[in-house]
Design a protein around this motif. Sequence first.
Motif, PDB file in Angstrom:
ATOM      1  N   ARG A  24       0.483  -1.416  -0.098  1.00 18.61           N
ATOM      2  CA  ARG A  24       0.213  -0.130  -0.246  1.00 18.61           C
ATOM      3  C   ARG A  24       1.162   1.114  -0.128  1.00 18.61           C
ATOM      4  O   ARG A  24       0.603   1.985  -0.596  1.00 18.61           O
ATOM      5  CB  ARG A  24      -1.146   0.126   1.048  1.00 18.61           C
ATOM      6  CG  ARG A  24      -1.977   1.010   0.792  1.00 18.61           C
ATOM      7  CD  ARG A  24      -2.973   1.053   2.542  1.00 18.61           C
ATOM      8  NE  ARG A  24      -2.593   1.262   3.129  1.00 18.61           N
ATOM      9  CZ  ARG A  24      -2.384   2.600   4.267  1.00 18.61           C
ATOM     10  NH1 ARG A  24      -2.352   3.496   3.764  1.00 18.61           N
ATOM     11  NH2 ARG A  24      -1.263   2.350   5.877  1.00 18.61           N
ATOM     12  N   ALA A  25       1.624   1.569   1.347  1.00 21.56           N
ATOM     13  CA  ALA A  25       2.737   2.476   0.853  1.00 21.56           C
ATOM     14  C   ALA A  25       3.571   2.628  -0.642  1.00 21.56           C
ATOM     15  O   ALA A  25       3.519   3.679  -0.941  1.00 21.56           O
ATOM     16  CB  ALA A  25       3.673   2.021   1.895  1.00 21.56           C
ATOM     17  N   GLN A  26       3.918   1.771  -1.227  1.00 23.24           N
ATOM     18  CA  GLN A  26       4.938   1.767  -2.096  1.00 23.24           C
ATOM     19  C   GLN A  26       4.217   2.258  -3.485  1.00 23.24           C
ATOM     20  O   GLN A  26       3.718   3.019  -4.628  1.00 23.24           O
ATOM     21  CB  GLN A  26       5.024   0.281  -3.179  1.00 23.24           C
ATOM     22  CG  GLN A  26       5.354   0.076  -4.363  1.00 23.24           C
ATOM     23  CD  GLN A  26       6.119  -1.119  -4.908  1.00 23.24           C
ATOM     24  OE1 GLN A  26       5.809  -1.868  -4.728  1.00 23.24           O
ATOM     25  NE2 GLN A  26       7.370  -0.925  -5.732  1.00 23.24           N
ATOM     26  N   THR A  28       0.821   4.135  -3.238  1.00 27.36           N
ATOM     27  CA  THR A  28       0.710   5.470  -2.523  1.00 27.36           C
ATOM     28  C   THR A  28       2.198   5.853  -3.013  1.00 27.36           C
ATOM     29  O   THR A  28       1.522   7.275  -3.556  1.00 27.36           O
ATOM     30  CB  THR A  28       0.820   5.372  -1.042  1.00 27.36           C
ATOM     31  OG1 THR A  28      -0.020   4.517  -0.500  1.00 27.36           O
ATOM     32  CG2 THR A  28       0.176   7.198  -0.705  1.00 27.36           C
ATOM     33  N   ASN A  29       2.696   5.976  -3.028  1.00 25.08           N
ATOM     34  CA  ASN A  29       4.002   6.940  -3.234  1.00 25.08           C
ATOM     35  C   ASN A  29       4.321   6.446  -5.116  1.00 25.08           C
ATOM     36  O   ASN A  29       4.461   7.876  -5.792  1.00 25.08           O
ATOM     37  CB  ASN A  29       5.173   5.796  -2.724  1.00 25.08           C
ATOM     38  CG  ASN A  29       6.688   6.648  -3.065  1.00 25.08           C
ATOM     39  OD1 ASN A  29       6.978   8.102  -3.108  1.00 25.08           O
ATOM     40  ND2 ASN A  29       7.793   6.325  -2.841  1.00 25.08           N
ATOM     41  N   ARG A  30       3.686   5.758  -5.892  1.00 27.38           N
ATOM     42  CA  ARG A  30       3.847   6.235  -6.930  1.00 27.38           C
ATOM     43  C   ARG A  30       2.268   6.451  -7.264  1.00 27.38           C
ATOM     44  O   ARG A  30       2.461   7.733  -8.315  1.00 27.38           O
ATOM     45  CB  ARG A  30       3.295   4.297  -7.490  1.00 27.38           C
ATOM     46  CG  ARG A  30       4.680   3.319  -7.575  1.00 27.38           C
ATOM     47  CD  ARG A  30       4.464   1.678  -7.942  1.00 27.38           C
ATOM     48  NE  ARG A  30       5.547   1.605  -8.141  1.00 27.38           N
ATOM     49  CZ  ARG A  30       5.791  -0.157  -8.174  1.00 27.38           C
ATOM     50  NH1 ARG A  30       4.597  -0.780  -8.605  1.00 27.38           N
ATOM     51  NH2 ARG A  30       7.121  -0.487  -8.262  1.00 27.38           N
ATOM     52  N   ALA A  32       1.156   9.138  -5.665  1.00 26.43           N
ATOM     53  CA  ALA A  32       1.433  10.797  -5.234  1.00 26.43           C
ATOM     54  C   ALA A  32       3.063  11.367  -6.260  1.00 26.43           C
ATOM     55  O   ALA A  32       3.078  12.236  -6.458  1.00 26.43           O
ATOM     56  CB  ALA A  32       2.359  10.179  -4.166  1.00 26.43           C
ATOM     57  N   THR A  33       4.136  10.138  -6.766  1.00 23.06           N
ATOM     58  CA  THR A  33       4.486  10.991  -7.534  1.00 23.06           C
ATOM     59  C   THR A  33       4.300  10.739  -9.220  1.00 23.06           C
ATOM     60  O   THR A  33       5.337  11.874 -10.170  1.00 23.06           O
ATOM     61  CB  THR A  33       6.120  10.269  -7.455  1.00 23.06           C
ATOM     62  OG1 THR A  33       6.259   8.596  -7.844  1.00 23.06           O
ATOM     63  CG2 THR A  33       6.993  10.549  -6.107  1.00 23.06           C
ATOM     64  N   ASN A  38      10.852   4.971  -8.431  1.00 20.23           N
ATOM     65  CA  ASN A  38      10.756   6.257  -8.021  1.00 20.23           C
ATOM     66  C   ASN A  38      12.471   6.031  -6.794  1.00 20.23           C
ATOM     67  O   ASN A  38      13.232   6.902  -6.258  1.00 20.23           O
ATOM     68  CB  ASN A  38       9.862   6.425  -6.431  1.00 20.23           C
ATOM     69  CG  ASN A  38       8.826   6.636  -6.928  1.00 20.23           C
ATOM     70  OD1 ASN A  38       8.909   7.765  -7.971  1.00 20.23           O
ATOM     71  ND2 ASN A  38       7.118   5.812  -6.866  1.00 20.23           N
ATOM     72  N   ARG A  39      12.829   4.843  -6.624  1.00 19.48           N
ATOM     73  CA  ARG A  39      13.679   4.376  -6.057  1.00 19.48           C
ATOM     74  C   ARG A  39      14.589   3.171  -6.666  1.00 19.48           C
ATOM     75  O   ARG A  39      14.071   2.358  -7.814  1.00 19.48           O
ATOM     76  CB  ARG A  39      13.916   4.177  -4.705  1.00 19.48           C
ATOM     77  CG  ARG A  39      12.409   3.629  -3.891  1.00 19.48           C
ATOM     78  CD  ARG A  39      12.484   3.388  -2.468  1.00 19.48           C
ATOM     79  NE  ARG A  39      12.012   2.145  -2.339  1.00 19.48           N
ATOM     80  CZ  ARG A  39      11.954   1.856  -1.745  1.00 19.48           C
ATOM     81  NH1 ARG A  39      12.882   1.377  -0.740  1.00 19.48           N
ATOM     82  NH2 ARG A  39      10.517   0.731  -1.388  1.00 19.48           N
ATOM     83  N   ASP A  42      13.104  -0.038  -6.544  1.00 18.98           N
ATOM     84  CA  ASP A  42      11.979  -0.622  -7.151  1.00 18.98           C
ATOM     85  C   ASP A  42      12.329  -1.331  -8.891  1.00 18.98           C
ATOM     86  O   ASP A  42      11.608  -1.583  -8.775  1.00 18.98           O
ATOM     87  CB  ASP A  42      10.782   1.050  -7.312  1.00 18.98           C
ATOM     88  CG  ASP A  42      10.285   1.637  -6.627  1.00 18.98           C
ATOM     89  OD1 ASP A  42      10.005   0.735  -5.224  1.00 18.98           O
ATOM     90  OD2 ASP A  42      10.207   3.055  -6.957  1.00 18.98           O
TER      91      ASP A  42
END
Length: 144
Positions: A24-26, A28-30, A32-33, A38-39, A42
């Motif tokens: 879920r965090a990953q 959300t990060n995708r 958002a950006t 993102n890093r 990935d």
Amino acid sequence: MQPLNPNTSPLGTLRSHANAQAGRAQATNRLATGLRINRAADDPAGLISSEQLRAVLAALEAETRASHRTDAVANTADAALAEAASMVSDAKALAVAAANTGALSDAEREALQIEMDSMTQAASRTLERAGFAGERLFDGKTTL
């Protein structure tokens, strides 16, 4: 009442929960950006490729901006040259009229000469003052 899966250990449940949280965090990060990578964790190879593509894209955008600026400078120079050419053409017609010595008086020829001098000065002034972004275009220093 019996649990749904009696063989599931509490540690397995915690691990599944942690994996779900990380996913879920990953996600959300995708979101958002707006980027899939993102890093480096990935997709290491994908990150290298995307960074190379970003560098190429930045270079192409810079070249495009330079090309647009060059076009604008050329258009400005072209307009100044067209104006000066028009004045020279009018001066040529004046010279032909002044060459007709039989039909003009001395006063008329003097008036034509004054007009010719005025046109010559205006054409020179047009080319001397033609500029783009504060730089003179016909001073021998400007390059496209």
